[in-house]
Scaffold this active site. Structure first.
Site, mmCIF file in Angstrom:
data_model
loop_
_atom_site.group_PDB
_atom_site.id
_atom_site.type_symbol
_atom_site.label_atom_id
_atom_site.label_comp_id
_atom_site.label_asym_id
_atom_site.label_seq_id
_atom_site.Cartn_x
_atom_site.Cartn_y
_atom_site.Cartn_z
ATOM 1 N N HIS A 135 0.825 -1.201 0.000
ATOM 2 C CA HIS A 135 0.000 0.000 0.000
ATOM 3 C C HIS A 135 0.863 1.256 0.000
ATOM 4 O O HIS A 135 2.002 1.248 0.443
ATOM 5 C CB HIS A 135 -0.900 0.027 1.238
ATOM 6 C CG HIS A 135 -2.086 -0.881 1.131
ATOM 7 N ND1 HIS A 135 -3.249 -0.653 1.825
ATOM 8 C CD2 HIS A 135 -2.293 -2.003 0.423
ATOM 9 C CE1 HIS A 135 -4.129 -1.600 1.538
ATOM 10 N NE2 HIS A 135 -3.565 -2.430 0.697
ATOM 11 N N GLU A 156 -6.784 -0.640 -5.265
ATOM 12 C CA GLU A 156 -7.720 0.270 -4.613
ATOM 13 C C GLU A 156 -7.335 1.709 -4.944
ATOM 14 O O GLU A 156 -6.162 2.051 -5.054
ATOM 15 C CB GLU A 156 -7.702 0.096 -3.082
ATOM 16 C CG GLU A 156 -8.081 -1.283 -2.589
ATOM 17 C CD GLU A 156 -6.860 -2.161 -2.361
ATOM 18 O OE1 GLU A 156 -5.724 -1.636 -2.328
ATOM 19 O OE2 GLU A 156 -7.045 -3.378 -2.247
#
Length: 323
Positions: free
Chosen positions: A38, A107
Site C-alpha cells: 500500500h 484500490e
C-alpha cells in the site's frame, strides 16, 4: 494439510519492525508470510505504510525458510507491470526461490496518488489481464526481449537481465466471476479474503482445478478481550465495508468517515477478539472447509505481534493443523 501463514501488514508497523515480525513468524513455525503493498494506511490510526518491496528484500535476507508473498500488488497504475516483473524476479533471487507474486486490481486509496484517473471496475480487470500478460511474458522470455502492444500497456524490447532459477508463481485476488475467470485462465493460484467455496468452484471451472487457493483472515489476539476489541475498532473497522466500497474510497479520511458510526460491538461480531485459542480456530476453520490450501493470519496491532507469534508457537498452529 492446510498451511498457515503470517501477515506482514505494512499499514500498522514501521518497516524495521515488520522485518523482525517475519523473522519471529519463521521461528514460531509459520509456513509462509504475506505482505500488503500500500501507499497509504486504511485509517490514520494505523499510522504506517512502508514500501513493501524494500521490506521483502530485507525479509529475504533476515529469514531462511519461510515463504514470502505480496498480498497483493496492483500492477496497473502506481507500478508498470514490467517493473513489477523486475521486482518479483529480484526478490525471488534474494529469497532463494521462496517468493510468490500476488496481484490484484487495486484500490483507489493507493493508486490515485500518481495522478491518474481511477478506472471503473471493468476497465481495472482488463488492465489487470494485460498486466499479467506482460509480467508472464517477461518471466517466460528465457532471456530474450519482449515486445507487447496492448490497449493499456506497451513494452518495448524489454528483458529481465537477472532471472531466478525458478519462475515466480503468480496469484490473482478474486471477488466474483470475472476475477475468478481471469485467475483460472492466467494465474498459478487463487487469492481471496472470504471463505467462499463458490469462488473456488468458479476458479476451477475457468482452468484453476488443482491449483492452490490462498486465503486470509484477521483476528485480534489479546489476553484482555476488551483491549482487543478497542484495538480492532480503532484500526480495522474499515474491513466490514466490503470490497466494492474499499476499492473506491481515496484516502484514510474517507475510510474514517465511512466507518464513523461503526461500533466496537459490531467489529467484535465480525472479527474475533480475545485470548481463546479454540475460538480463533473456529473462526479460521471456514477457510479450511471451503477448500483453501493456505490461510494467512492477520494479527491486528503493531504492539501485539510478539505475543501473537508466541501463542502461535505455543498452541495456535498445532490446533489449526489438527483440523
Amino acid at each position: 494439510m492446510t498451511k498457515f501463514g503470517h501477515t506482514t501488514m505494512c499499514e500498522q508497523s514501521r518497516p524495521d519492525q515488520l522485518v523482525q515480525d517475519v523473522r519471529r513468524a519463521e521461528e514460531a513455525g509459520f509456513d509462509f508470510s504475506v505482505i500488503s503493498d500500500h501507499f497509504q494506511p486504511w485509517l490514520s490510526t494505523q499510522g504506517h505504510s512502508g514500501y513493501a518491496w524494500s521490506i521483502l528484500g530485507a525479509a529475504a535476507q533476515a529469514t531462511e525458510r519461510i515463504g514470502l508473498m505480496s498480498y497483493v500488488t496492483c500492477p496497473t497504475l502506481r507500478y508498470h507491470p514490467a517493473i513489477v516483473a523486475q521486482k518479483a524476479a529480484t526478490v525471488q533471487i534474494l529469497s532463494g526461490n521462496r517468493f510468490r507474486l500476488g496481484l490484484g486490481a487495486g484500490e483507489n486509496l493507493n493508486e490515485h496518488v500518481v495522478g491518474k484517473r481511477w478506472p471503473s471496475v471493468g476497465v481495472r480487470h482488463q488492465m489487470l489481464a494485460e498486466a499479467v500478460n506482460v509480467i508472464a511474458g517477461l518471466f517466460d522470455s528465457q532471456n530474450g526481449t519482449v515486445n507487447y502492444r496492448g490497449e493499456y500497456f506497451d513494452l518495448e524490447s524489454a528483458k529481465l537481465w537477472d532471472v531466478p532459477d525458478e519462475r515466480v508463481p503468480i496469484g490473482l485476488a478474486v471477488s466474483g466471476r470475472d476475477s475468478c475467470d481471469l485467475a483460472g485462465r492466467k494465474a498459478d493460484m487463487l487469492i481471496a479474503v472470504e471463505p467462499d467455496a463458490e469462488l473456488g468452484e468458479m476458479f476451477d471451472a475457468a482452468g484453476g482445478a488443482g491449483k492452490p487457493r490462498v486465503g486470509q483472515v484477521a483476528l485480534a489476539f489479546d489476553e484482555d478481550r476488551a483491549a482487543a476489541v478497542r484495538r480492532a475498532h480503532e484500526q480495522f473497522r474499515w474491513f466490514g465495508l466490503g470490497w466494492k466500497v474499499n476499492a473506491d474510497l481515496p484516502n484514510p479520511d474517507s475510510f474514517a468517515g465511512a466507518t464513523q458510526f461503526v461500533t466496537p460491538g459490531q467489529v467484535a461480531d465480525a472479527l474475533l477478539c480475545g485470548p481463546d485459542v479454540d475460538d480463533h480456530v473456529e473462526a479460521i476453520k471456514p477457510f479450511v472447509e471451503a477448500g483453501f490450501d493456505e490461510v494467512a493470519l492477520v494479527q491486528v496491532g503493531a504492539d501485539h505481534q510478539e505475543s501473537f507469534t508466541a501463542c502461535a508457537e505455543r498452541e495456535l498452529l498445532a490446533a489449526l493443523r489438527s483440523l
